[in-house]
Design a protein around this motif. Structure first.
Motif, short mmCIF file in Angstrom:
data_model
loop_
_atom_site.label_atom_id
_atom_site.label_comp_id
_atom_site.label_asym_id
_atom_site.label_seq_id
_atom_site.Cartn_x
_atom_site.Cartn_y
_atom_site.Cartn_z
N CYS A 5 0.85 -1.19 0.00
CA CYS A 5 0.00 0.00 0.00
C CYS A 5 0.89 1.25 0.00
O CYS A 5 1.71 1.43 0.89
N GLU A 7 -0.02 4.33 0.42
CA GLU A 7 -0.42 5.23 1.50
C GLU A 7 0.25 4.86 2.82
O GLU A 7 0.79 5.71 3.51
N CYS A 8 0.18 3.56 3.13
CA CYS A 8 0.77 3.10 4.39
C CYS A 8 2.28 2.91 4.29
O CYS A 8 2.97 2.81 5.30
N CYS A 39 -7.18 -1.54 1.10
CA CYS A 39 -6.20 -1.76 2.16
C CYS A 39 -6.97 -1.91 3.47
O CYS A 39 -7.81 -1.08 3.80
N CYS A 42 -5.86 1.39 5.85
CA CYS A 42 -6.22 2.79 5.58
C CYS A 42 -7.39 2.94 4.61
O CYS A 42 -7.90 4.04 4.43
N GLU A 44 -7.40 2.56 1.38
CA GLU A 44 -6.98 2.90 0.01
C GLU A 44 -7.46 1.82 -0.97
O GLU A 44 -7.35 0.63 -0.68
#
Ligand SMILES: [Zn+2]
Length: 334
Positions: A5, A7-8, A39, A42, A44
């Motif tokens: 991911c 974002e993470c 995800c 989060c 996403e």
């Protein structure tokens, strides 16, 4: 499934959520419950080709349902009953070379084309079409086609049998039958697949294997395999009018049920009388049957019954009610 991911900034667990999405199909807005991979940490969204394809097929099927259009599978069936290739069928209809090929692969057909296909589904109408139109076939091709039409017309026994089954099964594709009109041949092929694969297949287990196969195939492809509707009964989901189906299969010498006693218990075993037919089930369909067979190989009738009781579709319906294929998306098997 784990994936990276952005974002993470690390590898994460994923899960599938249901989300209302709008699609544009032939200029019309169609809303569907899309399955989206996200995800788990989060939220996403990730791209999943498999899930996106299934959503698109749902949107197209919903459009077809609204406009009463034939499904790609049904168009293919009409062509195949006359033993025609995609090219020669298009030629016969005075359509472009690739038209049939596109329709069978999922393009939405023109309304006038749909009406002609519906009309030609009946052999009597094909005869009328051949004799009253100037068709782009040579004499030899035309003669061959007329011979097939004649054979279909004369096969009264076959047609009477179909009429009988049609009384009990929905012919209109909808969410309850997984957008496929009931297909007796595919249903029989599924039964034969499981009966040959197992050393001893009991009726109660067969019903669950059929249900999971249809549901999982629908979840991944937006269409069921057999077009059977499943009803909520005390022992789990059961194909609607299952006894009529088994009776017809026994009369056709495809498979029958043998009752025997084991320690005072009555057991209903499925005995196949025919080999598994070739060419009835697609490779995709067979792959799903194989997965379902393996998943439940070690399960007895009671185990699989208990297992199926925990499915959302079963828990949210009452005795006797149809369990819609809409619940397929909640099944997490493999
Ligand atoms: Zn994340």
């Amino acid at each position: 499934m784990r994936t990276y991911c952005e974002e993470c900034g690390k590898e994460v667990e994923t899960r599938i959520i249901t989300k209302r999405e709008s699609y544009d199909v032939c200029g019309e807005t169609i809303e569907v419950d899309a399955q989206v991979l996200v995800c788990a940490e989060c939220g996403e969204e990730f791209y999943s080709e498999e899930l996106d394809n299934a959503t698109l097929v749902w949107a197209y099927n919903e459009y077809r349902r609204r406009h009463k259009l034939l499904l790609p599978e049904e168009i293919k069936k009409i062509r195949e009953q006359y033993g025609l290739s995609q090219r020669s069928f298009a030629k016969l209809l005075n359509w472009g070379d690739k038209t049939i090929c596109r329709y069978e692969n999922g393009s939405i057909q023109d309304k006038a084309h749909n009406s002609l296909l519906l009309f030609l589904r009946e052999p009597e109408n094909m005869r009328t079409y051949l004799t009253e139109n100037e068709v782009a076939l040579n004499e030899r091709q035309k003669g061959k086609l007329l011979a097939i039409v004649e054979k279909l017309e004369q096969n009264e026994e076959y047609r009477a049998g179909r009429r009988f089954l049609n009384l009990f099964f929905t012919k209109v594709p909808c969410e309850e039958n997984g957008y496929r009109a009931f297909d007796y041949d595919k249903f029989c092929a599924m039964v034969l697949f499981f009966a040959h694969r197992s050393t001893e297949l009991l009726k109660t287990k067969l019903m669950k294997l059929l249900n999971y196969s249809d549901m999982i195939f629908y979840k991944e492809n937006g269409i069921s395999i057999s077009g059977v509707r499943y009803a909520h009964l005390p022992y789990g989901p059961v194909p609607e009018n299952f006894d009529i189906l088994l009776g017809t299969m026994a009369a056709d010498h495809i498979a029958y049920i043998e009752v025997f006693y084991d320690n005072g218990y009555e057991k209903h075993q499925v005995i196949p009388e025919e080999e598994m037919p070739e060419g009835i089930l697609s490779e995709n369909e067979l792959a799903v049957l194989e997965r379902i067979y393996n998943k439940f190989a070690s399960f007895g009738s009671v185990d699989i019954s208990n297992y199926s009781h925990n499915e959302k579709g079963y828990m949210e319906t009452k005795k006797g009610e149809i369990i819609s294929y809409a619940y397929a998306k909640d099944i997490e098997l493999i």
